[in-house]
Design a protein around this motif. Structure first.
Motif, short mmCIF file in Angstrom:
data_model
loop_
_atom_site.label_atom_id
_atom_site.label_comp_id
_atom_site.label_asym_id
_atom_site.label_seq_id
_atom_site.Cartn_x
_atom_site.Cartn_y
_atom_site.Cartn_z
N ALA A 179 0.90 -1.04 0.01
CA ALA A 179 0.12 0.34 0.31
C ALA A 179 1.22 1.51 0.44
O ALA A 179 0.63 2.18 -0.57
N SER A 180 2.10 1.23 0.72
CA SER A 180 2.85 2.03 1.02
C SER A 180 3.72 3.04 -0.32
O SER A 180 4.01 4.26 -0.77
N HIS A 181 3.62 1.73 -1.82
CA HIS A 181 4.01 1.53 -2.94
C HIS A 181 2.93 1.78 -3.41
O HIS A 181 3.71 2.83 -5.17
N LEU A 182 2.39 2.76 -2.97
CA LEU A 182 0.69 2.53 -4.46
C LEU A 182 0.71 4.28 -4.64
O LEU A 182 0.34 4.49 -3.06
N VAL A 183 0.68 5.03 -5.82
CA VAL A 183 0.40 6.01 -5.71
C VAL A 183 -1.29 6.31 -5.99
O VAL A 183 -2.21 5.86 -6.89
#
Length: 238
Positions: A179-183
């Motif tokens: 989730a932290s890597h998704l835009v």
């Protein structure tokens, strides 16, 4: 700190309550296991940093509902946020402070203790550690596969990130790291943060990621169609 146990037919879950200074975030959300720099300048926010540094360096990060609100009160904040640890602190010109924080765990606001000169709240840690069932294992594999496709299509995330993500064995940590890597839209990120149940969290991220994949594919098709039209127009012109 207070700890008690909640009993159910399926599991025993410890509930921990802490009192922490609160730092409201504008247009930004921090997940557990996420490391990020934050620039802090508002008076109560600076006071929250000072209080955390004078204690155990823990602070409660929670997103504002409206980023334009300059002095948010409790009703202006989401209920679920992240307990984080301040790793580094740097004082910048003009009174701004830059801090490096690492998200530790989800928590929910139970009540406001004081609002001046710093917002301090009582929070309840809202995490669970599920058994790694066959269903959870299947969800993790499906999510890893979809994330790998997303990285190839978006071209915004280094390929080596996939290798690091696939190696994660804890389902909750896997969900948060992906989730932290998704835009994503902030509302989607907040929905993921509020998914306390790990299975629900994995399913939520899978659904949101699948939707993002469809959008990326549509963008690719539109871009290709426009490019062909431009090439055709240029040929006709010359």
């Amino acid at each position: 700190m207070v700890v008690w146990r909640c009993y159910s037919l399926t599991r025993i879950r410890e509930v921990e309550v802490r009192e922490l200074p609160l730092l409201p975030l504008r247009g930004l959300l921090v997940f557990p296991n996420m490391v990020i720099h934050l620039d802090v300048g508002r008076d109560r926010s600076v006071n929250a940093i000072d209080e955390a540094m004078n204690g155990n360096r823990e602070i409660f990060l929670v997103m504002q509902k409206d980023a334009q609100t300059d002095e948010p009160e409790l009703d202006d904040l989401y209920e679920t946020g992240t307990i984080a640890e301040i790793k580094q602190l740097l004082k910048l010109p003009g009174g701004t402070i830059r801090v490096l924080v690492e998200g530790i765990t989800r928590a929910k606001i139970k009540r406001l203790l004081i609002s001046e000169p710093v917002m301090r709240v009582e929070v309840e840690i809202a995490e669970e550690e599920p058994e790694k069932t066959l269903e959870i294992e299947a969800l993790m594999r499906n999510l890893n596969g979809l994330f790998e496709q997303y990285v190839k299509m978006s071209k915004k995330i280094p390929p080596e990130t996939v290798m690091a993500v696939v190696a994660i064995e804890e389902p909750g940590r896997l969900a948060d790291i992906i989730a932290s890597h998704l835009v994503l839209k902030l509302s989607d990120k907040q929905e993921i943060l509020e998914a306390i149940n790990v299975r629900d969290r994995l399913e939520t991220i899978y659904r949101i990621l699948a939707n993002e994949m469809e959008i990326l594919e549509l963008e690719r098709r539109i871009s290709a169609r426009v490019r062909r039209q431009m090439e055709k127009t240029q040929k006709e012109y010359y």
